[in-house]
Structures are given as C-alpha cells and as structure tokens.
Design an enzyme around this catalytic site. Sequence first.
Site, PDB file in Angstrom:
ATOM      1  N   GLU A 128     -23.007  -3.229   2.152  1.00 10.94           N
ATOM      2  CA  GLU A 128     -22.328  -3.039   3.412  1.00 10.94           C
ATOM      3  C   GLU A 128     -21.043  -2.453   2.901  1.00 10.94           C
ATOM      4  O   GLU A 128     -20.383  -2.944   2.152  1.00 10.94           O
ATOM      5  CB  GLU A 128     -22.454  -4.259   4.465  1.00 10.94           C
ATOM      6  CG  GLU A 128     -21.251  -5.317   4.034  1.00 10.94           C
ATOM      7  CD  GLU A 128     -21.681  -6.472   4.281  1.00 10.94           C
ATOM      8  OE1 GLU A 128     -21.387  -6.854   5.498  1.00 10.94           O
ATOM      9  OE2 GLU A 128     -22.200  -7.474   3.484  1.00 10.94           O
ATOM     10  N   LYS A 130     -17.089  -2.136   2.987  1.00  9.61           N
ATOM     11  CA  LYS A 130     -15.756  -2.811   2.846  1.00  9.61           C
ATOM     12  C   LYS A 130     -14.973  -2.227   3.880  1.00  9.61           C
ATOM     13  O   LYS A 130     -14.360  -1.073   3.710  1.00  9.61           O
ATOM     14  CB  LYS A 130     -15.372  -3.086   1.533  1.00  9.61           C
ATOM     15  CG  LYS A 130     -14.181  -3.987   1.444  1.00  9.61           C
ATOM     16  CD  LYS A 130     -13.782  -4.335   0.066  1.00  9.61           C
ATOM     17  CE  LYS A 130     -12.496  -5.361  -0.208  1.00  9.61           C
ATOM     18  NZ  LYS A 130     -11.385  -5.345   0.707  1.00  9.61           N
ATOM     19  N   ASP A 132     -11.672  -1.712   5.957  1.00 14.00           N
ATOM     20  CA  ASP A 132     -10.139  -1.821   5.651  1.00 14.00           C
ATOM     21  C   ASP A 132      -9.369  -2.330   6.983  1.00 14.00           C
ATOM     22  O   ASP A 132      -8.682  -1.486   7.502  1.00 14.00           O
ATOM     23  CB  ASP A 132      -9.802  -0.521   4.972  1.00 14.00           C
ATOM     24  CG  ASP A 132      -8.378  -0.861   4.196  1.00 14.00           C
ATOM     25  OD1 ASP A 132      -8.093  -2.139   4.223  1.00 14.00           O
ATOM     26  OD2 ASP A 132      -7.660   0.068   3.912  1.00 14.00           O
ATOM     27  N   TYR A 240     -19.417  -9.921   9.905  1.00 16.93           N
ATOM     28  CA  TYR A 240     -20.216  -9.993   8.477  1.00 16.93           C
ATOM     29  C   TYR A 240     -20.328 -11.258   7.595  1.00 16.93           C
ATOM     30  O   TYR A 240     -21.000 -11.260   6.695  1.00 16.93           O
ATOM     31  CB  TYR A 240     -19.667  -8.746   7.485  1.00 16.93           C
ATOM     32  CG  TYR A 240     -18.156  -9.132   7.260  1.00 16.93           C
ATOM     33  CD1 TYR A 240     -17.713 -10.355   6.718  1.00 16.93           C
ATOM     34  CD2 TYR A 240     -17.241  -8.020   7.556  1.00 16.93           C
ATOM     35  CE1 TYR A 240     -16.349 -10.541   6.332  1.00 16.93           C
ATOM     36  CE2 TYR A 240     -15.960  -8.153   7.374  1.00 16.93           C
ATOM     37  CZ  TYR A 240     -15.451  -9.238   6.819  1.00 16.93           C
ATOM     38  OH  TYR A 240     -14.116  -9.493   6.543  1.00 16.93           O
ATOM     39  N   LYS A 328     -15.180  -0.797  -5.263  1.00 20.53           N
ATOM     40  CA  LYS A 328     -14.252   0.181  -4.774  1.00 20.53           C
ATOM     41  C   LYS A 328     -14.491   1.667  -4.698  1.00 20.53           C
ATOM     42  O   LYS A 328     -15.072   1.890  -5.760  1.00 20.53           O
ATOM     43  CB  LYS A 328     -12.907  -0.234  -5.009  1.00 20.53           C
ATOM     44  CG  LYS A 328     -12.571  -1.753  -5.100  1.00 20.53           C
ATOM     45  CD  LYS A 328     -12.049  -2.123  -3.931  1.00 20.53           C
ATOM     46  CE  LYS A 328     -10.249  -1.634  -3.661  1.00 20.53           C
ATOM     47  NZ  LYS A 328      -9.744  -2.523  -2.700  1.00 20.53           N
ATOM     48  N   CYS A 433      26.259   7.645 -15.726  1.00 15.28           N
ATOM     49  CA  CYS A 433      25.905   7.363 -14.345  1.00 15.28           C
ATOM     50  C   CYS A 433      26.253   8.277 -13.241  1.00 15.28           C
ATOM     51  O   CYS A 433      27.263   8.633 -13.350  1.00 15.28           O
ATOM     52  CB  CYS A 433      26.711   5.953 -14.194  1.00 15.28           C
ATOM     53  SG  CYS A 433      26.243   5.393 -12.385  1.00 15.28           S
ATOM     54  N   CYS A 436      29.070   6.644 -10.850  1.00 12.87           N
ATOM     55  CA  CYS A 436      30.585   6.215 -11.541  1.00 12.87           C
ATOM     56  C   CYS A 436      31.047   7.069 -12.645  1.00 12.87           C
ATOM     57  O   CYS A 436      32.060   6.932 -13.203  1.00 12.87           O
ATOM     58  CB  CYS A 436      30.620   4.875 -11.553  1.00 12.87           C
ATOM     59  SG  CYS A 436      29.797   4.148 -12.919  1.00 12.87           S
ATOM     60  N   CYS A 457      23.502   1.907 -16.380  1.00  9.72           N
ATOM     61  CA  CYS A 457      24.948   2.253 -16.131  1.00  9.72           C
ATOM     62  C   CYS A 457      25.852   0.933 -16.682  1.00  9.72           C
ATOM     63  O   CYS A 457      25.413  -0.129 -16.423  1.00  9.72           O
ATOM     64  CB  CYS A 457      25.376   2.463 -14.783  1.00  9.72           C
ATOM     65  SG  CYS A 457      27.058   2.289 -14.234  1.00  9.72           S
ATOM     66  N   CYS A 463      31.220   0.563 -10.879  1.00 14.55           N
ATOM     67  CA  CYS A 463      30.252   1.496 -10.353  1.00 14.55           C
ATOM     68  C   CYS A 463      30.010   1.071  -9.014  1.00 14.55           C
ATOM     69  O   CYS A 463      29.415   0.009  -8.534  1.00 14.55           O
ATOM     70  CB  CYS A 463      29.008   1.346 -11.239  1.00 14.55           C
ATOM     71  SG  CYS A 463      27.656   2.161 -10.320  1.00 14.55           S
TER      72      CYS A 463
HETATM   73  S1  IVH Z   1     -17.318 -10.831   2.896  1.00 14.31           S
HETATM   74  C1  IVH Z   1     -17.061 -14.816   0.820  1.00 14.31           C
HETATM   75  N1  IVH Z   1     -17.658  -8.479   3.652  1.00 14.31           N
HETATM   76  O1  IVH Z   1     -12.348  -7.898   2.165  1.00 14.31           O
HETATM   77  C2  IVH Z   1     -16.773 -13.009   1.171  1.00 14.31           C
HETATM   78  N2  IVH Z   1     -15.468  -9.005   3.303  1.00 14.31           N
HETATM   79  O2  IVH Z   1     -11.411  -8.824  -0.334  1.00 14.31           O
HETATM   80  C3  IVH Z   1     -16.103 -13.041   2.067  1.00 14.31           C
HETATM   81  N3  IVH Z   1     -13.733  -7.245   4.055  1.00 14.31           N
HETATM   82  O3  IVH Z   1     -10.952 -10.732   3.348  1.00 14.31           O
HETATM   83  C4  IVH Z   1     -15.736 -11.680   2.316  1.00 14.31           C
HETATM   84  N4  IVH Z   1     -15.384  -5.786   4.735  1.00 14.31           N
HETATM   85  O4  IVH Z   1     -11.131  -8.962   4.677  1.00 14.31           O
HETATM   86  C5  IVH Z   1     -16.946  -9.379   3.560  1.00 14.31           C
HETATM   87  N5  IVH Z   1     -18.509  -6.456   4.724  1.00 14.31           N
HETATM   88  C6  IVH Z   1     -17.402  -7.144   4.407  1.00 14.31           C
HETATM   89  C7  IVH Z   1     -16.121  -7.022   3.975  1.00 14.31           C
HETATM   90  C8  IVH Z   1     -15.127  -7.783   3.662  1.00 14.31           C
HETATM   91  C9  IVH Z   1     -14.208  -6.198   4.641  1.00 14.31           C
HETATM   92  C10 IVH Z   1     -12.535  -7.770   3.491  1.00 14.31           C
HETATM   93  C11 IVH Z   1     -12.317  -9.111   4.411  1.00 14.31           C
HETATM   94  C12 IVH Z   1     -11.981 -10.032   2.808  1.00 14.31           C
HETATM   95  C13 IVH Z   1     -11.672  -8.968   1.921  1.00 14.31           C
HETATM   96  C14 IVH Z   1     -11.992  -9.433   0.472  1.00 14.31           C
END
Ligand code: IVH
Length: 736
Positions: A128, A130, A132, A240, A328, A433, A436, A457, A463
Amino acid sequence: MSDLSHKPVADLSEDEARQELERLAKGIATANIAYHQNDAPEITDAEFDALTIRNGEIEEAFPELVRTDTPTGKVGAAPAEGFAKVRHAVPMLSLAKAYTDEDVVDFIERGRRFFQKDEGLEIAFTAEPKIDGLSASLLYEDGVFVRGATRGDGAVGEDITANLRTIADIPHKLKGSGWPRSIEIRGEVYMSYAEFQALKERSAASGGQDYVNPRNTAAGSLRQKDPAVTASRNLQFFAYAWGATTEDPAPTQYDAVQRFAAWGFKISPLMERARSVEELIAHYHRIEEQRAALGYDIDGVVYKVDQLELQRRWGFVTGEPRWAIAHKFPAERATTVIRDIEIQVGRTGTLAPVARLDPVSVGGVTVVNVTLHNEDYIGGRDSNGMPIREGKDIRVGDTVVIQRAGDVIPQIVDVVIEKRLAGAQPYQMPQTCPVCGSPAVREVNEKTGKEDSRRRCTGEMICPAQAVESLRHFVSRGALDIEGLGAENIDLFFNAGLIRSPADIFTLRDRRAEVQRALAERREEQARAREAVSGKARKNVRSVEDRNYEGLDKLFAAIDARRNPELDRFIFALGIRHIGETTAAVLARTFGSIGKLEEAGKEMVKAEDPMSVFPSVDGIGSTVVEALVSFFANQRNVDALDRLLEQVTPQDYVVTISADSVVAGKTVVFTGTLEKMSRSEAKAMAERLGAKVAGSVSAKTDILVAGPGAGSKLKTAQDLGVEVISEDEWFARVGR
Ligand code: IVH
C-alpha cells in the site's frame, strides 16, 4: 582536527568512536527535533538514514561506549510542550527501508529463512502507499472515539483529541458492529495538495506566513491550540494499522484494514495483497505511476506480512517490525544553474561555501541555495579523497542536478558538464577570511597527518563573523538562553559596537541611552523599509517607542536573571570547540566549579601531556582535552572569560550524595552486559550515590562491576588488583 565522518568504523580508535557517537547523537537529535517537533526538516532522509546506520555500527563495535542518550531505537523527538502526554500501550513503530529491488528481495528472503522450518508455509504480503503525513493513534471504546494522540517519540505522544475530532475522515462513532470493545486505530493524517495550495493563497492574501510543504503544514495544523484552526485546514486520514486492542480485528492485515473501512474509515484504495517479490514490485510500479495524480504526497510503498500470526512470530527489532518494510521512491530531482558561490563564516571560523541558484522547484518546494560543504566537496572528492559525483567539480555558471529526498535540505547530485560555459574556471576557496581578512587555513590533524576538509579563519575574536556567531551561541537556547536577546538583537548591538564579547552583555544596562538609540535606529529603518514597500506613510512612532522603554527594562531584567547560570550551561555557552551540551555537563560534573575548570585548563596548557592533568572520565577524550588546551592557551580567551566572570557567577555543581552510601567517593567502572538496568541508568544511579563513574580501568579505580561478556577491562582490573564484583553484588551493596 580531522573529519571522522568518513572513517571506516573498523579503523576508529576508542576516542574517535566516542567523538563520532557524540556527533551522531547530536546530529540525529537535531534532525529529529527539526523533523518531528519543528516540522522543518534540515537533512535528507538518506542523510538521516546514513547517520543512524553509522551510529548503529559504531555502537555494535564499541558496546561500552553506547551513550546515555543513544538515539538507537528512538523513533522521533520527545513530544512538544503544551499538550498532555499519552503513553502508547503498544509503541508506534518506524519502518525499515528498502531503496532497491534487491532490498525487497532480501526482505522476503529473510522471511523465508526465518520460517524455513515451516514447510509449505505461504507468506502473503500487503502492499500500500506510504503516505507522507503524520501518524496518529485513535482510541475507540465501545465504538466511540475517546482519545487521539500523535506518535511523539514512539513511546509517548501528545493528546490532540480535540484537533483530531475536527477531521472529517475520523468517525466519532464507529459504524456497523463487531468492533473490539477497545481498539486503537492507527493511520496517517495528511493534507492534500489542493488544500495546501488554497491555504497558501489565503495566507499570502492576508500577509500571513508561508507554508513549506503539505506534510509540515499538516503537522503544524495538528498542533494548533485552537481546534477551530485545525478544522479550517481540512486534513484527511487513512487508516492502515492498529495498536492496543481487546481482540484482533481479523486474522490478516488485509482483512483487518477492510473491516476498518466497514467501520467508517477511509482506507487507501491502492492496498493490495501479493504473494511474491514480483507481485510486490509490480504493484510498487503501479503505485509510482499513479503518484502524481493522487493529489497528496506519498514517498514509497509499504509491504507488510499479511498473516497476523506470522507477524507475531517474526516479531520486532528495536523500534521496527521485522515483518514490514517501506520501499521508498527515488528522490525528486531538478536542474538549475549556479549563479554564485558565497562564503559564510561560522562560530568556530569554518568557511562554509553556499551556492546561490536560479530558483528551481523540486518536489513542490522552491530551492535557491544549497550548501557546498567544503572545497574537497566542490572539487568532487570526499574527505578521504574518494570521488563524489564521479569526480566532477562544481563551478560558478554550472548547470547542476538538485535532489531533495523526503522534503528536506537539497543537495547537488550531478553537474551537467556538457552545459559548462567555455572559460569556466575551477572554484578557488579564498585563502583569507572574506569577513576579516585573516588567513584561512586547513588544519592538519596531528594524529592522522591529514588535512581537515574545511578551511578555518584564524582571526578568532578579531573576526566579526566569529565574534557575532559566538555571541549568538552564548545567548542561545542550550547556553545562557537570555530572553529577548536573540540573534537579531545580538547583530544589532554588535554592529553598534555595544557588545564585542560576552561580558559586555552584562554591562548593557550601564549604556542604556546607547542601547535605546540602536533600537530606535533599527525601528526607523524598518519603518522606512515598510514605507518603501507599501507606499504608506509612517504613523505614530511615539507609542511604539513608549512600549520599548518597557521592553528595555524587561531585557535588562532577563540579562540579570542569568548572572548565576548553571555550570554546564555556562561551560557550553563559552563555545569551546567540540564541547557540546553533553560534554559541558560532564565537565561541570567533573570539575564542580568554573574556577577548577579554568585552573585545570591552564595547567593543561603548561603540561607536556595534557591528558595526565585530566581525570579519566567517561565521555571525554583527547579531542576535548585538545580543545580545552587550545582555548586556554589563547590569552584573549582567558581575558574574555575573566572579564565575564566579573559579571557572572556560575553556580557550583553540587552532587546530592546520600551520606551513608557505601560507594560515595569511589571510582567505579561498569563493563560487560548489565542485565538489570542499562549502563546509562547504572551510571546515573552510581553518580547519585556519590560515586565517580569512569570509562576505563586504572590504578585509581576502586570497583569494577563486570557483567557477562566483560573483556579487557576485567583483565586490567584483575592485573591491577582492583575489586571486581558482579551486577548482583553491586545492587546488594547499594541496597537495591
Ligand atoms: S505501518 C508497524 N503503513 O510511516 C508499522 N505506516 O516509517 C507501522 N506511514 O510512522 C506503520 N503510510 O507515519 C504504515 N501505509 C502505511 C503508512 C505508514 C505512512 C508512516 C507512518 C509511520 C511511518 C513509519
């Protein structure tokens, strides 16, 4: 002094390892505070990861040097003041990261190996986005939302229930039925691009603050004192995960999250179940393709083991589940041109080159400057002479590729040589520098014989740049922390010739009229500037001035309030190289008074072997001793300190010793693994009881407390006839 940051861990001496751990602890703490507390990240995710990885490696190689404030396992910064604290019954974890497909393969392989005895077992995964944003934990009792908290440092967060209640995606009552009697639903609070853009525009129209990016804005929005402000930000939430619960929501991750949807939560529409690396990576790419169209920031894809039973069996490492990983996305990049390279001079005289760029947007943030670190970096080499950017140097006029990973400070990752202007010359760092005019030199590390990568420096207090920076440091937060005397006022008073060295701060009151004049001139100037911008005439300067008389009295009172600073703050405030807050505290504890420290300092200057003057103390190595020597060897510093001490009397450091303690006054060394408490806790406890804790065994050691795995220290103690006791014997003796 050499830059140790690139030295392989295996080559580090004990002293160097200690210095590195100090540097890393500080770097990680600063980054954490910037990221989690101030919502203004200062380094890239990759840089942050590099710091933590190196910290972990050094701790593993030098377990006896693990610091009291080790960043290992700390997920973020401690919660900001202002909200009630919430201890998470189940910690809020971080995720391990994968940057390449191979990292993902490794992750799956680790799982297969872990479960290998379980033949025929099929491990399923979820994948799924991640998101931000900021994670939050929402407690539902009998289906009713009763409390919501931030992650904080993973163990303790902030109670932001009132603010979370304003988020439309967070149900006040769960829908349907069959929810556990009590469950913490976890997920991500985030702000959409559209909402972010709208807020920016509203703010610009009303002359309000600028907002950097959606994530930090969401964080700021959640920390509002007034929930109405949070409500106006239209934050969103995806569920999640979950924390403490009276029963599992379902036997698998996937089904649990589907149930959250049935209970009224929004869940990511891009969550899928997969059974192989190929399926996971294919889904990663599908999500990556949709990334730009989502309307909110995501920075990768999270893979989790699907079966909860397997999650439990595979378990956790410090702060992270073994059964999950964040894959990532590569950092965002953009191309721009370097218009100029400017030099900034820091407190310790370091010349820091900064590139001024044609403004360029990278991942939604406009970048105008980027640090170039030092001349080796500019030349395309790291401090070990190894090529960076394939050895390409950086010149004024060059077209460069900028990268920003995870909303943080940008860096130059490449130079487009084909676009280099004819006649562009390699950049030459100034040999003097720019502020100075004193010679700027690269020091040679005596031990390694290597040149420092940074030029410094040599003007010290002559200075102006160094003097101002030292003064700024003197009044800063961890130092004397003088209210109302921030960097701006320091600059003003310095430029007006009112403050040249710290002692002058404490005589400002005697020069009230001049202070008044300097402040008035600045006000005039600001008013003129405003007028120039707005075209509106000035009005009623008088009343502003009246208020400033009051302000002046307040400022003088704040200065007077710091005439008896705590010793550790005072030592830190002196701004001696390599003496950060932690080391300053150790010195305060060791010497007890500024007089004693000064005495020892002067003695060290005279001594052939300064280390011999210095008591063997945990946390102090030759770098610090050398820094003390060079500070006290400079008569200007000694004079400035003495003048300061005419104005200021630092408190002596008093140890509260329980008089009947059997270890009071004894020098104790801990080694090996302690089983009842961490080494730092043991150390603090011993110190409370009046013992001195040393890092190495010598003839002065009274007691060695040796846990399992004790090595060379145990042998030395036995050779020297030092009393050796076990951890249990130690506790029996100190009565615990
Ligand atoms: S699971 C036990 N799922 O990423 C696992 N985290 O680096 C707990 N985050 O603190 C996190 N999307 O703020 C999980 N689909 C997702 C996420 C997610 C964003 C963030 C969350 C967590 C951080 C961990």
